[in-house]
Design a protein around this motif. Structure first.
Motif, PDB file in Angstrom:
ATOM      1  N   SER A 171      79.268   3.580  -4.858  1.00 45.22           N
ATOM      2  CA  SER A 171      78.351   2.909  -5.851  1.00 45.22           C
ATOM      3  C   SER A 171      77.817   3.439  -7.127  1.00 45.22           C
ATOM      4  CB  SER A 171      77.369   1.865  -5.166  1.00 45.22           C
ATOM      5  OG  SER A 171      76.276   3.039  -4.677  1.00 45.22           O
ATOM      6  N   ILE A 172      78.322   4.851  -7.081  1.00 45.27           N
ATOM      7  CA  ILE A 172      77.960   5.759  -8.258  1.00 45.27           C
ATOM      8  C   ILE A 172      79.092   5.837  -9.418  1.00 45.27           C
ATOM      9  CG2 ILE A 172      77.261   8.082  -8.901  1.00 45.27           C
ATOM     10  CD1 ILE A 172      76.716   8.466  -5.880  1.00 45.27           C
ATOM     11  N   ASP A 173      78.699   5.593 -10.753  1.00 46.39           N
ATOM     12  CA  ASP A 173      79.597   5.525 -11.738  1.00 46.39           C
ATOM     13  C   ASP A 173      79.777   6.956 -12.289  1.00 46.39           C
ATOM     14  OD1 ASP A 173      80.684   5.160 -14.138  1.00 46.39           O
ATOM     15  OD2 ASP A 173      79.055   4.024 -15.076  1.00 46.39           O
ATOM     16  N   MET A 174      80.846   7.435 -11.811  1.00 49.53           N
ATOM     17  CA  MET A 174      81.653   8.577 -12.105  1.00 49.53           C
ATOM     18  C   MET A 174      81.976   8.839 -13.532  1.00 49.53           C
ATOM     19  SD  MET A 174      80.747   9.959  -9.530  1.00 49.53           S
ATOM     20  CE  MET A 174      81.496  11.904  -9.828  1.00 49.53           C
ATOM     21  N   SER A 175      81.698   7.764 -14.325  1.00 45.41           N
ATOM     22  CA  SER A 175      82.106   8.084 -15.721  1.00 45.41           C
ATOM     23  C   SER A 175      80.615   8.638 -16.589  1.00 45.41           C
ATOM     24  CB  SER A 175      82.528   6.626 -16.346  1.00 45.41           C
ATOM     25  OG  SER A 175      81.318   6.013 -16.439  1.00 45.41           O
ATOM     26  N   LYS A 176      79.661   8.589 -15.635  1.00 44.84           N
ATOM     27  CA  LYS A 176      78.338   9.352 -16.191  1.00 44.84           C
ATOM     28  C   LYS A 176      78.110  10.375 -15.292  1.00 44.84           C
ATOM     29  CE  LYS A 176      76.815   4.802 -17.938  1.00 44.84           C
ATOM     30  NZ  LYS A 176      75.562   3.798 -17.847  1.00 44.84           N
ATOM     31  N   ALA A 177      78.563  10.520 -14.149  1.00 44.01           N
ATOM     32  CA  ALA A 177      78.071  11.459 -13.415  1.00 44.01           C
ATOM     33  C   ALA A 177      79.251  12.285 -13.098  1.00 44.01           C
ATOM     34  CB  ALA A 177      77.720  11.198 -11.893  1.00 44.01           C
ATOM     35  N   TRP A 178      79.029  13.870 -12.730  1.00 46.53           N
ATOM     36  CA  TRP A 178      80.036  14.603 -12.287  1.00 46.53           C
ATOM     37  C   TRP A 178      79.742  15.734 -11.188  1.00 46.53           C
ATOM     38  CZ3 TRP A 178      76.344  15.515 -15.840  1.00 46.53           C
ATOM     39  CH2 TRP A 178      75.657  16.853 -15.784  1.00 46.53           C
ATOM     40  N   MET A 179      80.773  16.302 -10.573  1.00 44.39           N
ATOM     41  CA  MET A 179      80.333  17.186  -9.497  1.00 44.39           C
ATOM     42  C   MET A 179      80.094  18.469  -9.964  1.00 44.39           C
ATOM     43  SD  MET A 179      80.586  14.942  -7.068  1.00 44.39           S
ATOM     44  CE  MET A 179      80.381  16.161  -5.456  1.00 44.39           C
ATOM     45  N   SER A 310      73.947   1.363  -4.414  1.00 39.61           N
ATOM     46  CA  SER A 310      73.602   0.749  -3.338  1.00 39.61           C
ATOM     47  C   SER A 310      73.065   1.735  -2.194  1.00 39.61           C
ATOM     48  CB  SER A 310      75.071   0.032  -2.839  1.00 39.61           C
ATOM     49  OG  SER A 310      74.724  -0.450  -1.508  1.00 39.61           O
ATOM     50  N   PHE A 311      72.193   1.409  -1.526  1.00 39.64           N
ATOM     51  CA  PHE A 311      71.431   2.322  -0.811  1.00 39.64           C
ATOM     52  C   PHE A 311      71.714   2.042   0.615  1.00 39.64           C
ATOM     53  CE2 PHE A 311      69.187   2.162  -4.961  1.00 39.64           C
ATOM     54  CZ  PHE A 311      69.012   3.160  -5.146  1.00 39.64           C
ATOM     55  N   ALA A 312      72.094   3.190   1.343  1.00 37.66           N
ATOM     56  CA  ALA A 312      72.112   3.376   2.903  1.00 37.66           C
ATOM     57  C   ALA A 312      70.831   3.374   3.360  1.00 37.66           C
ATOM     58  CB  ALA A 312      73.134   4.429   3.188  1.00 37.66           C
ATOM     59  N   ARG A 313      69.767   4.052   2.854  1.00 34.66           N
ATOM     60  CA  ARG A 313      68.653   4.113   3.160  1.00 34.66           C
ATOM     61  C   ARG A 313      67.701   4.419   2.106  1.00 34.66           C
ATOM     62  NH1 ARG A 313      67.139   9.666   6.577  1.00 34.66           N
ATOM     63  NH2 ARG A 313      66.720  10.065   4.067  1.00 34.66           N
ATOM     64  N   LEU A 314      66.654   3.502   2.108  1.00 30.85           N
ATOM     65  CA  LEU A 314      65.487   3.904   0.990  1.00 30.85           C
ATOM     66  C   LEU A 314      64.728   5.040   1.562  1.00 30.85           C
ATOM     67  CD1 LEU A 314      64.942   0.357  -0.356  1.00 30.85           C
ATOM     68  CD2 LEU A 314      66.043   2.244  -1.553  1.00 30.85           C
ATOM     69  N   GLY A 315      63.749   5.594   0.721  1.00 29.65           N
ATOM     70  CA  GLY A 315      62.659   6.654   1.287  1.00 29.65           C
ATOM     71  C   GLY A 315      61.496   6.004   1.801  1.00 29.65           C
TER      72      GLY A 315
END
Length: 446
Positions: A171-179, A310-315
């Motif tokens: 669910s993470i937009d990798m056009s904005k994020a990077w590793m 999309s969150f598998a677990r919230l804080g």
């Protein structure tokens, strides 16, 4: 009749204590109330379940005190550290693990050990006889907490601990994020690309801080005072200390280059660390929070790349209870008023998975030695183990006692070394060299 060692709590400390005692030839019963009695944070009935994070922090055993503690535990056949290495995930210089397989492996090893029995009963009192270790951690049940308070004659100290959210990778937009790991740290290409980064410009950062400060947050019950451990502050508490605080903490933009815009320096960067071996889950590093669930999704989706997260677990946030160990425990972690009882783990006032497991290791060994009629030599104060146990059982000021991570400030100075920033690397190397020699000597004598 052979005496049995009873251990209450099957977290990091209880699991390590059980393993050490069993390996020394003592029969052990682990009393773990889960899954019959659940807690706010735990999801399974596994032993050594990780809830707040999947990281054991730095694995550098020459320049970092917690990395040194890793080394000492491995040298002592530590269950937690050896299992962690078997399930490690790329995390730069940190030791992060695939949390579910890790806990399942620890559980399997203890349940299959011929000297270990695991029960799911809740213990609610402090026994008068037998050998016991209480390693119930930050979520000690209310009934047991009352029994501890009644025995010690004073209120247990407490602070509030927070949990960071976990995001589904797809669910993470990798056009904005990077590793990329900060400063490309790591020995392999996988480790050098262990973190997922989401950049913010100045306007995005300021809007994020505004939303964070305005968000609905969990309120404390009447009569509760909110103290926090500084190493695990909720992000909104950090933001309240100053609008730039997060940029100098978990959102610092240094050591990173955005391949989508290599000539643009981000104003702030949110990092996520892989949470499982499949790479399907990522936790948001340093983003422990007390925001309500609805507010979390709104605020975190303002982060570039997480707009459709999309969150598998919230804080979440929970109460963390610990005792005033400098006044209550002796040098072998025994309760002075009931010497048949030892305490171990976070309830003693150490903070962190590693420190908790380390205190479990010592409690398990000292309790087993007492049962076997053996006398162990004093834990060397110049080891990481010794520095930490000395701090909680007498080195700390009782009136101001607060949870503590292991750090080089707890170590005695090394003769002949000058202080100051320029000599830090030499000083830390001297600390670790001395500690390893002292710890190995102690193990050889045990």
């Amino acid at each position: 009749m052979t005496q049995v060692l009873h251990i209450v709590g099957g977290g990091m400390a209880g699991s390590e204590a059980a393993w050490q005692a069993a390996e020394m030839g003592v029969d052990v019963i682990i009393h773990e109330m889960r899954p019959t009695v659940g807690t706010f944070a735990h999801q399974t009935g596994n032993l050594a379940e990780m809830v707040c994070s999947n990281s054991f922090r730095s694995d550098d055993d020459e320049q970092n005190a917690v990395g040194l503690l890793h080394w000492e535990m491995r040298a002592a056949n530590g269950l937690i550290m050896t299992t962690a290495h078997a399930h490690r995930l790329p995390a730069g210089g940190a030791l992060a693990v695939d949390r579910d397989p890790f806990a399942e492996d620890v559980t399997a090893k203890l349940r299959s050990h011929p000297r270990v029995t695991v029960t799911d009963e809740e213990v609610t009192a402090l026994p008068d006889d037998g050998q016991w270790i209480f390693a119930t951690g930050p979520l000690t049940s209310p009934a047991l907490g009352e029994a501890i308070r009644a025995e010690t004659g004073s209120d247990a100290l407490a602070f509030f601990d927070a949990i960071a959210p976990i995001v589904y990778a797809d669910s993470i937009d990798m056009s904005k994020a990077w590793m990329q790991s900060r400063y490309d740290k790591g020995e392999t290409e996988e480790e050098r690309a262990a973190y997922l980064n989401c950049p913010m410009d100045r306007d995005q950062y300021e809007a994020f801080i505004d939303a964070l400060l305005a968000a609905d947050k969990t309120e404390f019950h009447e009569g509760e005072t909110a103290g926090y451990f500084d190493g695990c502050l909720p992000i909104e508490v950090m933001a309240e200390r100053g609008r730039q605080t997060l940029r100098h903490g978990p959102m610092k933009p240094v050591g990173l280059t955005n391949p989508h815009a290599p000539d643009v320096k981000p104003h702030a960067v949110v990092q996520l660390r892989r949470d499982n071996a499949l790479g399907t889950l990522f936790n948001i590093v340093g983003f422990q929070t007390k925001m309500k669930y609805g507010a979390q999704t709104d605020v975190f989706r303002r982060i570039p790349g997480l707009e459709n997260a999309s969150f598998a677990r919230l804080g979440g946030i929970h109460r963390n209870t610990f005792i005033n160990s400098p006044t209550l425990l002796d040098a072998q972690m025994r309760l002075k008023s009931k010497p048949n009882i030892r305490f171990a783990g976070q309830i003693t006032g150490v903070e962190g998975y590693v420190e908790s497991a380390a205190m479990g290791l010592l409690a398990g060994r000292t309790a087993a030695a007492e049962i076997l009629g053996r006398e162990l030599p004093e834990v060397p104060k110049d080891s990481a183990m010794g520095a930490l146990i000395h701090h909680i059982t007498g080195g700390a000021e009782a009136k101001t006692f607060q949870p503590m991570n292991v750090n080089f400030g707890l170590f005695r100075p090394v003769d002949g070394l000058k202080g100051g920033r320029r000599g830090r690397r030499d000083r830390y190397k001297a600390y670790t060299d001395r500690a390893k020699a002292e710890w190995q000597t102690w193990l050889d004598q045990c």
